[in-house]
Design a protein around this motif. Structure first.
Motif, PDB file in Angstrom:
ATOM      1  N   ALA A  17      54.523  34.771  53.367  1.00 56.74           N
ATOM      2  CA  ALA A  17      54.525  35.588  54.576  1.00 56.74           C
ATOM      3  C   ALA A  17      53.185  36.270  54.795  1.00 56.74           C
ATOM      4  CB  ALA A  17      55.632  36.636  54.506  1.00 56.74           C
ATOM      5  N   ARG A  18      52.421  36.450  53.713  1.00 51.70           N
ATOM      6  CA  ARG A  18      51.099  37.058  53.814  1.00 51.70           C
ATOM      7  C   ARG A  18      50.009  36.034  54.098  1.00 51.70           C
ATOM      8  NH1 ARG A  18      51.426  42.267  54.993  1.00 51.70           N
ATOM      9  NH2 ARG A  18      53.286  43.066  54.005  1.00 51.70           N
ATOM     10  N   GLY A  19      50.398  34.782  54.270  1.00 47.26           N
ATOM     11  CA  GLY A  19      49.432  33.768  54.658  1.00 47.26           C
ATOM     12  C   GLY A  19      48.750  33.049  53.520  1.00 47.26           C
ATOM     13  N   TYR A  20      49.247  33.209  52.295  1.00 48.10           N
ATOM     14  CA  TYR A  20      48.642  32.526  51.153  1.00 48.10           C
ATOM     15  C   TYR A  20      49.184  31.107  51.017  1.00 48.10           C
ATOM     16  CZ  TYR A  20      47.139  37.185  49.629  1.00 48.10           C
ATOM     17  OH  TYR A  20      46.566  38.431  49.560  1.00 48.10           O
ATOM     18  N   ASP A  21      48.407  30.254  50.382  1.00 47.50           N
ATOM     19  CA  ASP A  21      48.915  28.992  49.859  1.00 47.50           C
ATOM     20  C   ASP A  21      49.550  29.302  48.515  1.00 47.50           C
ATOM     21  OD1 ASP A  21      47.967  27.238  51.930  1.00 47.50           O
ATOM     22  OD2 ASP A  21      45.954  27.473  51.110  1.00 47.50           O
ATOM     23  N   VAL A  22      50.783  28.868  48.325  1.00 44.76           N
ATOM     24  CA  VAL A  22      51.517  29.192  47.105  1.00 44.76           C
ATOM     25  C   VAL A  22      51.881  27.907  46.375  1.00 44.76           C
ATOM     26  CG1 VAL A  22      53.556  30.304  46.119  1.00 44.76           C
ATOM     27  CG2 VAL A  22      52.452  31.286  48.154  1.00 44.76           C
ATOM     28  N   ARG A  23      51.551  27.874  45.096  1.00 41.12           N
ATOM     29  CA  ARG A  23      51.938  26.770  44.222  1.00 41.12           C
ATOM     30  C   ARG A  23      52.911  27.331  43.199  1.00 41.12           C
ATOM     31  NH1 ARG A  23      48.734  22.369  44.743  1.00 41.12           N
ATOM     32  NH2 ARG A  23      49.013  21.666  42.598  1.00 41.12           N
ATOM     33  N   ARG A  75      36.012  34.720  39.485  1.00 40.95           N
ATOM     34  CA  ARG A  75      37.110  35.560  39.950  1.00 40.95           C
ATOM     35  C   ARG A  75      36.780  36.040  41.357  1.00 40.95           C
ATOM     36  NH1 ARG A  75      38.720  40.570  36.362  1.00 40.95           N
ATOM     37  NH2 ARG A  75      39.491  38.866  35.046  1.00 40.95           N
ATOM     38  N   PRO A  76      37.605  35.699  42.333  1.00 41.73           N
ATOM     39  CA  PRO A  76      37.280  36.096  43.703  1.00 41.73           C
ATOM     40  C   PRO A  76      37.511  37.586  43.905  1.00 41.73           C
ATOM     41  CG  PRO A  76      39.457  35.136  43.629  1.00 41.73           C
ATOM     42  CD  PRO A  76      38.885  34.989  42.237  1.00 41.73           C
ATOM     43  N   ALA A  77      36.917  38.133  44.956  1.00 43.32           N
ATOM     44  CA  ALA A  77      37.275  39.483  45.357  1.00 43.32           C
ATOM     45  C   ALA A  77      38.735  39.459  45.792  1.00 43.32           C
ATOM     46  CB  ALA A  77      36.388  39.938  46.508  1.00 43.32           C
ATOM     47  N   PRO A  78      39.480  40.532  45.567  1.00 40.40           N
ATOM     48  CA  PRO A  78      40.905  40.524  45.922  1.00 40.40           C
ATOM     49  C   PRO A  78      41.173  40.080  47.350  1.00 40.40           C
ATOM     50  CG  PRO A  78      40.390  42.462  44.622  1.00 40.40           C
ATOM     51  CD  PRO A  78      39.078  41.782  44.909  1.00 40.40           C
ATOM     52  N   GLN A  79      40.327  40.472  48.284  1.00 40.42           N
ATOM     53  CA  GLN A  79      40.547  40.119  49.687  1.00 40.42           C
ATOM     54  C   GLN A  79      40.207  38.669  49.998  1.00 40.42           C
ATOM     55  OE1 GLN A  79      38.372  42.339  48.531  1.00 40.42           O
ATOM     56  NE2 GLN A  79      36.369  42.147  49.534  1.00 40.42           N
ATOM     57  N   ASP A  80      39.587  37.975  49.045  1.00 38.95           N
ATOM     58  CA  ASP A  80      39.206  36.586  49.272  1.00 38.95           C
ATOM     59  C   ASP A  80      40.178  35.587  48.653  1.00 38.95           C
ATOM     60  OD1 ASP A  80      36.959  37.375  50.682  1.00 38.95           O
ATOM     61  OD2 ASP A  80      35.663  37.355  48.912  1.00 38.95           O
ATOM     62  N   VAL A  81      41.224  36.058  48.020  1.00 37.19           N
ATOM     63  CA  VAL A  81      42.198  35.153  47.403  1.00 37.19           C
ATOM     64  C   VAL A  81      42.901  34.347  48.499  1.00 37.19           C
ATOM     65  CG1 VAL A  81      44.378  35.031  46.118  1.00 37.19           C
ATOM     66  CG2 VAL A  81      42.560  36.588  45.376  1.00 37.19           C
ATOM     67  N   ARG A  82      43.009  33.055  48.274  1.00 37.00           N
ATOM     68  CA  ARG A  82      43.703  32.169  49.200  1.00 37.00           C
ATOM     69  C   ARG A  82      44.871  31.431  48.551  1.00 37.00           C
ATOM     70  NH1 ARG A  82      41.593  34.959  52.005  1.00 37.00           N
ATOM     71  NH2 ARG A  82      40.034  34.652  53.646  1.00 37.00           N
ATOM     72  N   THR A  83      44.784  31.204  47.235  1.00 40.09           N
ATOM     73  CA  THR A  83      45.811  30.417  46.545  1.00 40.09           C
ATOM     74  C   THR A  83      46.422  31.225  45.409  1.00 40.09           C
ATOM     75  OG1 THR A  83      44.649  28.358  47.043  1.00 40.09           O
ATOM     76  CG2 THR A  83      46.295  28.281  45.296  1.00 40.09           C
ATOM     77  N   VAL A  84      47.745  31.362  45.441  1.00 39.29           N
ATOM     78  CA  VAL A  84      48.488  32.113  44.440  1.00 39.29           C
ATOM     79  C   VAL A  84      49.455  31.169  43.740  1.00 39.29           C
ATOM     80  CG1 VAL A  84      50.197  33.943  44.077  1.00 39.29           C
ATOM     81  CG2 VAL A  84      48.323  34.277  45.709  1.00 39.29           C
ATOM     82  N   ALA A  85      49.551  31.284  42.428  1.00 43.46           N
ATOM     83  CA  ALA A  85      50.523  30.522  41.662  1.00 43.46           C
ATOM     84  C   ALA A  85      51.668  31.430  41.247  1.00 43.46           C
ATOM     85  CB  ALA A  85      49.881  29.889  40.429  1.00 43.46           C
ATOM     86  N   CYS A  86      52.900  30.965  41.433  1.00 44.26           N
ATOM     87  CA  CYS A  86      54.093  31.693  41.006  1.00 44.26           C
ATOM     88  C   CYS A  86      54.820  30.849  39.969  1.00 44.26           C
ATOM     89  CB  CYS A  86      55.007  31.992  42.189  1.00 44.26           C
ATOM     90  SG  CYS A  86      54.326  33.194  43.356  1.00 44.26           S
ATOM     91  N   VAL A  87      54.889  31.350  38.758  1.00 40.29           N
ATOM     92  CA  VAL A  87      55.506  30.627  37.654  1.00 40.29           C
ATOM     93  C   VAL A  87      56.843  31.294  37.343  1.00 40.29           C
ATOM     94  CG1 VAL A  87      55.291  29.981  35.231  1.00 40.29           C
ATOM     95  CG2 VAL A  87      53.296  29.888  36.749  1.00 40.29           C
ATOM     96  N   GLY A  88      57.930  30.567  37.572  1.00 41.57           N
ATOM     97  CA  GLY A  88      59.268  31.128  37.534  1.00 41.57           C
ATOM     98  C   GLY A  88      59.726  31.343  38.959  1.00 41.57           C
ATOM     99  N   ALA A  89      60.840  30.708  39.337  1.00 40.62           N
ATOM    100  CA  ALA A  89      61.255  30.724  40.744  1.00 40.62           C
ATOM    101  C   ALA A  89      62.704  31.144  40.912  1.00 40.62           C
ATOM    102  CB  ALA A  89      61.031  29.344  41.371  1.00 40.62           C
TER     103      ALA A  89
END
Length: 335
Positions: A46-52, A19-33
């Motif tokens: 917009a926050r600079g994350y990679d989103v799947r 589990r990364p530190a919250p500030q180290d997250v780079r990839t976020v998954a969004c289920v339901g669009a």
């Protein structure tokens, strides 16, 4: 009460990533669009994350990309994180692909309890062990939704407000089987991601803000049903009245000022008896066809020919103006 530990030993045996530190997250998954899930996608991009992202609807990708495109001008106006781009969105064919490398998962499925239970259980199996999974539910307690998960300790509520890419608030709370560390981690992650977080100490159906919104909504429906006010009048009564104060000071402190130098104590002494007056009817009115038609027609009248897209753009401009005027524009993230 939430568990007090959140160790990897509690997770079922499957592929695991730390589990990364919250500030180290780079990839976020969004289920339901849908509206909420798509709003989350726009926010994280917009926050600079990679989103799947994944959604079972056959036209989900086209709708999601239209939503992101529509939201992007507003997001550019308030400021993007370095490297932020719609190009960092990947829409996957399966739920498993969406979450396989996720460092955080945001679930935003329709508000149906059995669906939430089944989906969270599937996410628990598919998501790497230890990664926090949050639900955008607008009313269900996590205790009621985590019943089928193998490792419910990492499941939390992360309740946003529409549109998630502009409204800062997110309410975070765990269920009876949620680990306290997961709640703490989620709250910190949302803060890093530019949200204003309320970490609730206990579950309340509807959480905080929705319970307050629901009371106002029910009274508005009663007034329409009884012919006491039109949709246009109801909306103006807020935008030209208390809504102006609520944008920077909530109802409690606003009422405290009504007591003058005596503050809330004087206000309660003076206006307390009015609590017995028949000013509100908190039981919901019967949503019969007549009321349904009246509310729909009233909204069409109040729109003055503006399309939904027109109204979304107008809302977004207004929210940004209020945030800017009150000094509360979100930062661009510590990324």
């Amino acid at each position: 009460m939430p568990h007090t530990s959140d160790s990897p030993d509690t997770d079922n045996a499957r592929a695991s990533v730390p589990r990364p530190a919250p500030q180290d997250v780079r990839t976020v998954a969004c289920v339901g669009a849908g509206v909420i899930g798509g709003g989350w996608v726009a926010h994280f991009l917009a926050r600079g994350y990679d989103v799947r992202a994944w959604d079972p609807a056959p036209d989900a990708e086209a709708r999601l990309r239209r939503l992101v495109d529509a939201a992007w001008p507003a997001l550019e106006r308030i400021g993007l994180a370095p490297g932020a781009s719609p190009a960092r969105l990947t829409v996957t064919d399966t739920l498993e692909e969406a979450v396989s490398e996720a460092q955080f998962v945001q679930e935003s499925a329709p508000e149906k309890l059995e669906l939430k239970r089944e989906l969270l259980a599937k996410l628990d199996v598919a998501t790497p062990a230890g990664i926090v999974i949050a639900s955008s539910t607008s009313g269900y307690p996590m205790t009621d939704m985590q019943t089928e998960a193998v490792t419910p300790g990492r499941l939390v509520v992360g309740h946003p407000f529409n549109p998630p890419y502009l409204i800062p608030l997110v309410e975070v709370v765990g269920g009876e089987h949620t680990d306290a560390a997961a709640v703490e981690w989620a709250s910190r992650f949302y803060e890093v991601a530019g949200k204003s977080v309320i970490t609730m100490e206990r579950e309340v159906p509807g959480f905080i803000a929705n319970r307050l919104q629901e009371a106002l909504w029910r009274e508005a429906l009663h007034m329409v049903a009884n012919g006491e006010a039109t949709v246009r009048e109801i909306d103006r009564s807020i935008t030209e009245g208390p809504g102006l104060r609520w944008a920077f000071m909530g109802p409690m402190l606003t009422f405290a000022l009504a007591g003058g130098e005596g503050g809330m104590a004087h206000m309660l002494d003076h206006f307390g008896p009015s609590l017995k007056s028949p000013w509100t009817r908190l039981d919901a009115p019967e949503l019969d066809r007549a009321l349904y038609d009246a509310v729909v027609a009233g909204c069409e009248d109040a729109s003055d020919g503006r399309t939904i897209a027109d109204l979304v753009a107008e809302r977004d401009r207004g929210v940004i103006d209020v945030l800017r005027a009150t000094g509360r524009l979100p930062g661009t993230g510590a990324r």
